[in-house]
Scaffold this active site. Structure first.
Site, PDB file in Angstrom:
ATOM      1  N   HIS A   1       0.847  -1.113  -0.027  1.00 37.38           N
ATOM      2  CA  HIS A   1       0.120   0.007  -0.094  1.00 37.38           C
ATOM      3  C   HIS A   1       0.820   1.307  -0.162  1.00 37.38           C
ATOM      4  O   HIS A   1       1.831   1.206   0.684  1.00 37.38           O
ATOM      5  CB  HIS A   1      -0.789   0.122   1.259  1.00 37.38           C
ATOM      6  CG  HIS A   1      -2.169  -0.630   1.166  1.00 37.38           C
ATOM      7  ND1 HIS A   1      -2.893  -0.827  -0.033  1.00 37.38           N
ATOM      8  CD2 HIS A   1      -2.802  -1.740   1.815  1.00 37.38           C
ATOM      9  CE1 HIS A   1      -4.249  -1.617   0.228  1.00 37.38           C
ATOM     10  NE2 HIS A   1      -3.849  -2.203   1.369  1.00 37.38           N
TER      11      HIS A   1
ATOM     12  N   CYS B   1       0.284   1.968  -5.689  1.00 36.33           N
ATOM     13  CA  CYS B   1      -0.226   2.773  -6.560  1.00 36.33           C
ATOM     14  C   CYS B   1       0.253   4.071  -6.716  1.00 36.33           C
ATOM     15  O   CYS B   1       1.003   4.575  -5.815  1.00 36.33           O
ATOM     16  CB  CYS B   1      -1.554   2.786  -5.538  1.00 36.33           C
ATOM     17  SG  CYS B   1      -2.612   1.364  -5.760  1.00 36.33           S
TER      18      CYS B   1
ATOM     19  N   ARG C   1       0.267   2.444 -11.427  1.00 37.06           N
ATOM     20  CA  ARG C   1       1.130   1.747 -10.714  1.00 37.06           C
ATOM     21  C   ARG C   1       2.659   2.443 -10.940  1.00 37.06           C
ATOM     22  O   ARG C   1       2.897   2.703 -12.127  1.00 37.06           O
ATOM     23  CB  ARG C   1       1.225   0.291 -11.130  1.00 37.06           C
ATOM     24  CG  ARG C   1      -0.173  -0.283 -10.857  1.00 37.06           C
ATOM     25  CD  ARG C   1      -0.285  -0.631  -9.235  1.00 37.06           C
ATOM     26  NE  ARG C   1      -1.455  -1.512  -9.074  1.00 37.06           N
ATOM     27  CZ  ARG C   1      -2.783  -0.859  -8.971  1.00 37.06           C
ATOM     28  NH1 ARG C   1      -2.838   0.331  -9.041  1.00 37.06           N
ATOM     29  NH2 ARG C   1      -3.923  -1.593  -8.811  1.00 37.06           N
TER      30      ARG C   1
END
Length: 274
Positions: free
Chosen positions: A178, A252, A261
């Protein structure tokens, strides 16, 4: 002199309007508070809990392995470290976990250089089995098998793409994490520069990679970046054309979105058995 006359019906209408406006204001304030609490939960609470859980898992792995972290053994002039050629003698077969020490026992008959091959078994799904350290980012987090949000990423872990190589194997050891919320381990992945150190510690060894290239933005469906020879299928000028020992870090981008990405690649430079 005329005295204005206010009818009772007018007073009632004004009172109803005030009540409606008051009720509407209360609803808006309540909704605002709920949204604020949700934002606090996502941006602060999930990070706090995930980071605590990740730290505890790193400590548990180190206790299980019976020693300190990889950072405690890093240093120049370590005679136990084995250098790795940029091109492997042959690709390693299969996908596995680092339960068995990786030894430089394969010799390229053409160059005489040693190559590291991994003899490993598959790790358990969602199980943390390695520790990723990135000194520039002050990062030290568990690596778990799979990229499930619920079982891996939302715990603050970094997830290993199932089907890609494992640490020390010829091919591509590909990871996801993340960038925002739930520990956000890859929040500052964009700060990595060429030659920055990335270490992966397992039960058997510590694998040191050096950052080599960065793909600032690509499609979320760009599967080429995690192939054994990583190369973007969206932006083909980014990537590699020869076999090697690669690591791929994905997250991300831009921040607080999941539209694209960001990809960072590195190459294996040394292996230190435990």
């Amino acid at each position: 002199m005329r005295v204005p006359v206010v009818q009772h019906s007018s007073r009632r209408r004004l009172a109803r309007r005030r009540r409606v406006w008051w009720a509407g204001g209360e609803v808006l304030v309540t909704v605002g508070l709920v949204l604020l609490l949700l934002v606090v939960h996502q941006l602060w609470w999930t990070n706090r809990e995930a980071r605590r859980g990740a730290e505890r898992k790193v400590e548990a792995l180190e206790r299980e392995w019976g020693g300190g972290g990889a950072g405690n053994r890093t240093g120049d002039g370590d005679d136990s470290a084995t250098s790795v050629p940029s091109t492997p003698a042959r690709p390693s077969d299969g996908i596995g976990s680092p339960d068995t020490p990786d030894t430089p026992d394969t010799r390229d008959t053409r160059t005489g250089q040693q190559a590291v091959t991994a003899r490993q078994s598959r790790p358990t799904w969602s199980q943390a089995y390695a520790v990723l350290s990135i000194p520039r980012l002050g990062l030290r987090v568990p690596v778990a098998e799979g990229v499930s949000k619920q079982n891996v990423l939302n715990k603050g872990y970094v997830g290993h793409y199932r089907g890609t190589g494992q640490p020390g194997q010829a091919g591509n050891f590909a990871l996801a994490g993340h960038r925002n919320t739930h520990g956000e381990p890859f929040r500052y992945l964009n700060r990595l520069r060429a030659k920055d150190v990335v270490e992966v510690e397992t039960r058997s060894a510590t694998y040191t990679y050096a950052v080599d290239r960065t793909l600032p933005q690509t499609s979320a469906r760009d599967s080429g970046v995690v192939r054994p020879i990583p190369r973007s299928v969206v932006k083909p000028r980014y990537g590699y054309s020869e076999p090697g020992y690669y690591i791929t870090l994905t997250t991300c981008t831009p921040e607080y979105t999941s539209k694209y990405r960001l990809v960072v690649w590195g190459k294996l430079v040394s292996v230190r058995p435990r």
